[in-house]
Design an enzyme around this catalytic site. Structure first.
Site, PDB file in Angstrom:
ATOM      1  N   HIS A  23       0.870  -1.173   0.000  1.00  0.00           N
ATOM      2  CA  HIS A  23       0.000   0.000   0.000  1.00  0.00           C
ATOM      3  C   HIS A  23       0.906   1.222   0.000  1.00  0.00           C
ATOM      4  CE1 HIS A  23      -3.918   1.883   0.601  1.00  0.00           C
ATOM      5  NE2 HIS A  23      -3.403   2.633   1.570  1.00  0.00           N
ATOM      6  N   ASP A 252      -7.205  16.533   6.293  1.00  0.00           N
ATOM      7  CA  ASP A 252      -7.050  15.291   7.053  1.00  0.00           C
ATOM      8  C   ASP A 252      -6.080  15.516   8.218  1.00  0.00           C
ATOM      9  OD1 ASP A 252      -6.867  12.733   8.048  1.00  0.00           O
ATOM     10  OD2 ASP A 252      -5.879  11.879   6.311  1.00  0.00           O
TER      11      ASP A 252
END
Length: 394
Positions: A23, A252
């Protein structure tokens, strides 16, 4: 129910679970997740579970699995043992007095406490968090292999399976021109079938973002997450103003505390908040940040730290109680792991995650899997064996 159930025992452990593929993010790639799992027992015999997962250990923020475990064992658990387990807000305040920061560690303990209390009452956790407003949420999937063909194959498979039609791309690790080319190819391959988000993970400065984001929007991107460093609120605000209604800017890393949320709301520095239970310090504080968003006409997005089904279910409970101005969620963490720690995952039906309704967090932990992935039992970190086993009889 008796007026008081004391917190009798708290146990924490680190798990190590491989991912199905690397990832890739702007700051590196992960092939393993190491969540910290907490189990908390009340004096009535009820117990609950909580989870704190980080992406890439301390690469994402200041906390790591090891520091989370240490904070729980040495500071948070000793502070809570013997206290009233029916008062989650009071428990959170007590943890604040004993340990500054450490939001991830606190979130795991608070999550376990709310799970145990909800199970004691025989109700789903969302009933203790304000009541459910959603039965399901559109579920996003992150394309982070770094390879165009592989990403497109992955996306089309998930479209065919009716699992995801919102896709997010992790960018920022390569030159902006290379990222633009990569995103443009994916956008062309998904045109008319899905929506596309990019997450820069703070990798760009303001000038780079101003140059390349409009071109990514032209390619088909509709939501842009944290394009600049978390401290660079001025650049975030400039981008939000400049892009107008062409696409939405999502904060975020910049929005962790309610105080962060207030600043962004005052500055009108973003269109959307990415909500993550761990970074906010628990379910209660996630609601506090979301309430500021709603009051300021800012949308929300249900983010993930790639948790197992345990942390994902907890996030789903609090997300289910929030308002309608949302952009879905990305609680896909369990799908990225080679295995899970629950007996049954939350179902996905017609591109939407179905929110759990059972007692507590609505999922059941599989003890055998919990033991199998326990780092201490795997012999990878023997110094942590039994450090979380603290008992107090009251």
């Amino acid at each position: 129910m008796p007026a008081t159930h004391f917190i009798e025992r708290i146990q924490a452990r680190i798990l190590d679970i491989a991912t199905i593929r690397p990832h890739k993010l702007s700051f590196g790639a992960i092939s393993q997740q190491s969540p910290v799992i907490v189990q908390l027992w009340l004096s009535n015999g009820a117990s609950g579970f909580g989870e704190a997962a980080t992406i890439g250990g301390p690469s994402w923020n200041e906390e790591s699995p090891e520091s989370i475990l240490h904070a729980i064992n040495e500071h948070l658990a000793p502070a809570l043992l013997g206290t009233d387990g029916t008062r989650a807000g009071q428990a959170l305040a007590l943890m604040d007095t004993r340990c500054r920061g450490n939001a991830f560690a606190k979130s795991a303990v608070e999550m376990a406490l709310i799970d145990a209390l909800a199970r004691t009452l025989g109700v789903p956790a969302w009933q203790l968090l304000g009541g459910k407003r959603h039965e399901s949420l559109p579920l996003a999937w992150t394309l982070a292999s770094g390879d165009v063909q592989r990403d497109l194959e992955e996306a089309h498979l998930r479209l065919e399976q009716k699992r995801h039609r919102i896709f997010k791309m992790k960018i920022g690790a390569r030159a902006p021109e290379a990222d633009l080319a990569h995103v443009s190819q994916i956008a062309r391959g998904l045109e008319g079938h899905a929506t596309l988000t990019v997450d820069v993970n703070q990798a760009w400065d303001g000038n780079t973002a101003r140059r390349f984001l409009p071109r990514m929007i032209d390619a088909g991107v509709t939501l842009i997450e944290q394009p600049v460093a978390k401290w660079n609120v001025e650049a975030l605000k400039t981008l939000t103003t400049a892009l107008g209604d062409r696409a939405s800017i999502m904060a975020d890393e910049t929005v962790c505390t309610p105080q962060d949320a207030m600043r962004l709301a005052r500055e009108q520095a973003c269109h959307v908040f990415s909500l993550k239970v761990a970074k906010h310090g628990g379910l209660l504080r996630t609601r506090a940040v979301a309430e500021i968003a709603e009051a300021a006409d800012i949308g929300w997005y249900g983010g993930t730290m790639l948790e197992t089904s345990l942390g994902s279910a907890a996030s789903a409970h609090v997300f289910s109680t929030l308002g309608t101005q949302h952009h879905g969620c990305e609680l896909f963490g369990p799908q990225l792991l080679v295995d899970d720690i629950v007996t049954e995952r939350m179902p996905i039906v017609d591109f939407e995650l179905q929110l759990p309704d059972g007692p507590g967090l609505g999922i059941e932990i599989d003890p055998e899997r919990l033991e199998r992935f326990d780092r201490a039992r795997q012999g990878l970190n023997a110094t942590h064996v039994d450090l979380g086993r603290r008992t107090l009889t009251v």
